[in-house]
Scaffold this active site. Structure first.
Site, PDB file in Angstrom:
ATOM      1  N   CYS A   1     -29.139 124.707 -26.104  1.00 19.42           N
ATOM      2  CA  CYS A   1     -28.754 126.053 -25.661  1.00 19.42           C
ATOM      3  C   CYS A   1     -29.204 127.154 -26.628  1.00 19.42           C
ATOM      4  O   CYS A   1     -29.556 128.253 -26.204  1.00 19.42           O
ATOM      5  CB  CYS A   1     -27.241 126.131 -25.453  1.00 19.42           C
ATOM      6  SG  CYS A   1     -26.692 125.308 -23.926  1.00 19.42           S
TER       7      CYS A   1
ATOM      8  N   CYS B   1     -23.793 122.384 -26.497  1.00 16.69           N
ATOM      9  CA  CYS B   1     -25.100 122.080 -25.921  1.00 16.69           C
ATOM     10  C   CYS B   1     -26.190 122.128 -26.999  1.00 16.69           C
ATOM     11  O   CYS B   1     -26.333 123.130 -27.712  1.00 16.69           O
ATOM     12  CB  CYS B   1     -25.392 123.074 -24.798  1.00 16.69           C
ATOM     13  SG  CYS B   1     -27.108 123.160 -24.314  1.00 16.69           S
TER      14      CYS B   1
ATOM     15  N   CYS C   1      -7.435 101.176 -33.555  1.00 16.55           N
ATOM     16  CA  CYS C   1      -7.100 101.784 -32.261  1.00 16.55           C
ATOM     17  C   CYS C   1      -5.624 102.186 -32.221  1.00 16.55           C
ATOM     18  O   CYS C   1      -4.729 101.331 -32.345  1.00 16.55           O
ATOM     19  CB  CYS C   1      -7.428 100.806 -31.135  1.00 16.55           C
ATOM     20  SG  CYS C   1      -6.844 101.336 -29.508  1.00 16.55           S
TER      21      CYS C   1
END
Length: 529
Positions: free
Chosen positions: A444, A441, A100
């Site tokens: 799509c 998407c 991190c």
């Protein structure tokens, strides 16, 4: 050998003398002037060598201090976590993950805070836990994200709510463990206090009692970020805040920036004191970092103006921008983001469709109504001031991002961008079948192929337009879509109320819906596909 690596003076001197001897043999006519120049060069090189050695010593000392500080922080594991928390009254735990980036940035600040708290005689134990390696121990502490800071008081946890610099961690930890206010009794103590804190709130009282003083202490306890100091000695008070105009009671905030002092004028009530501090604790122009981002986003000042610029370009803009910010103090929060810092700059710039720009951008957000604005003229101080004035007055037009206007002359499906949404969709006298999609998407592409077939099927109609818009790169105030793909049929007679067509429908059903809503069914073919 490069000058970046320290070399011995003896070796450097020997090399230089050999060079001088060579020059003396090859150029006897210019020997005197050459000697002078080269001797001057020796002094410069020796100075550089000494400077490099000093820098190496400084870096070594800093690393040694950091290493020593890191040793003060306890390293928890599956076996020790519960024991350390149960055996100590106060334990501040940092849950982190090795991969991190924010954890890595916070770690040295946390270590420095541990060192400072120990020097101050604090009983708070600072500990860190690799939450990925010791996942069961992390789960027992309810550590779910990284980094996470938790304070355990007699075994009971409370979420950390302070800042993320070493100084802010120290302030928060001391406040939560019984030291909300530091008392300064002399000029010497005041001078020592100034060396330790970059920002603080100073309260001056004749006596440390009474209603005003009680509200001051309540405010100090309620605030999580600012160190409070109290003083009754007027000479010591003037060290901390030179322009005190009252000795009965006074509150001021001191910061290490051009707008260094701000005095409170008003009733000594906790809520009003907190509001004053919230509106004055930030610099005139705040540089956004990973460590202060949460504080900036949660500021009570809801009008925020952002300047995205390269560090070199911002140097020339900093002082003029501070002058502008001074005129809108407590009304607009001015924030600078280094455009080279992609983690901070890119998410914002993407909202404007400018994620790839390298030019200076001035933008604004009104967090009360979730609207964004952009300065579309040159980012000069005068233009920024005019932009800020209109921002405060509420007279700016919201900004909606748009791609460049495409060439739709031969297209069977019109490509719509934000700038021409009105022209093609809302103001067109024709019916419009609009496909709303995004590049990311999943479904799509399948829907786009269906729309292409529909456009081909209805190609002979004069009162129907097929169109598509990339919602990730284009916006319009009257296009509010959250699911993709979305299919909308805009009737020519009622553009304000588009009809949603299910993208999961079969091709035949889509054709039926279109035919049903056309003004005249005689103008088009039947719905068989």
């Amino acid at each position: 050998m490069g000058l970046g690596t320290p070399i011995s003076r003896f070796a450097l001197l020997t090399l230089t003398i050999l060079l001088l001897l060579g020059l003396a043999i090859s150029e006897p006519v210019e020997k005197e002037s050459s000697d002078d120049e080269d001797l001057e060069g020796i002094e410069e090189l020796l100075a550089l060598d000494e400077e490099a050695e000093q820098q190496q010593e400084t870096h070594a000392n800093s690393a040694e201090v950091l290493t020593r500080a890191q040793r003060i922080v306890l390293e928890l594991n599956s076996d020790s976590t519960k024991r350390v928390i149960e055996q100590n009254e106060y334990v501040l735990v940092l849950g982190y993950a090795p991969w991190c980036a924010r954890s890595a940035e916070l770690m040295p600040q946390f270590a420095e805070a541990a060192n400072t708290l120990k020097a101050l005689g604090s009983s708070v134990v600072l500990a860190k836990l690799d939450a990925e390696r010791y996942s069961k121990a992390a789960s027992s502490l309810e550590i779910k994200g990284f980094p996470t800071l938790l304070l355990f008081v007699n075994g009971t946890s409370q979420v950390y709510s302070g800042g993320y610099t070493a100084e802010e961690i120290v302030i928060w930890a001391r406040k939560k463990t019984g030291v909300p206010v530091i008392r300064v009794n002399s000029v010497t103590e005041a001078e020592e206090f100034l060396k330790m804190y970059h920002m603080f709130a100073v309260g001056v009282f004749e006596k440390f009692k009474g209603p005003a003083y009680e509200e001051f202490v309540k405010t100090a306890t309620a605030d999580d970020e600012i160190q409070f100091v109290e003083v009754s000695n007027i000479e010591a008070a003037h060290v901390l805040y030179p322009d005190i105009d009252s000795s009965s009671f006074f509150l001021g905030i001191v910061k290490s920036e051009p707008e260094r002092y701000a005095g409170y004028e008003g009733a000594f009530e906790m809520e009003k004191l907190l509001q004053f501090l919230d509106h004055n604790k930030f610099p005139l122009v705040t540089k956004l970092t990973e460590l202060n981002s949460i504080r900036v986003y949660s500021s009570p000042i809801k009008l925020q103006l952002f300047v995205f610029a390269k560090a070199e370009d911002f140097k020339d803009l900093r002082e003029p921008l501070q002058d502008v910010a001074r005129k809108f103090k407590s009304k607009i929060m001015f924030i600078y983001i280094d455009i080279a810092d992609e983690n901070l700059a890119k998410p914002f710039l993407t909202l404007y469709g400018l994620e790839d720009t390298e030019d200076t951008v001035v933008a604004a957000f009104d967090n009360k109504i979730s609207s964004k604005y952009m300065l579309e003229t040159d980012p000069t101080p005068a233009n920024i001031e005019d932009f800020s004035s209109k921002f405060v007055q509420g007279s700016l037009s919201p900004y909606f991002k748009s791609q460049s206007v495409p060439d739709n002359k031969e297209a069977s499906i019109q490509v719509v961008v934000g700038k021409i949404f009105d022209d093609i969709v809302l103001n067109s006298p024709k019916n419009v079948f609009l496909e709303v999609h995004t590049p990311w998407c999943i479904n799509c592409e399948t829907t786009s192929k269906q729309v292409e077939k529909l456009a081909k099927h209805f190609k002979d109609l004069n009162n129907l337009v097929f169109a598509r818009i990339d919602a990730s790169a284009n916006e319009h105030p009257k296009l509010q879509v959250v699911d993709y793909p979305t299919l909308l049929f805009y009737p020519a007679s009622d553009k304000a109320n588009p009809i949603k067509v299910s993208a999961k429908s079969s091709l035949k059903n889509m054709a039926k819906v279109i035919s049903k809503h056309l003004k005249s069914s005689n103008d088009g073919p039947k719905d068989e596909l």
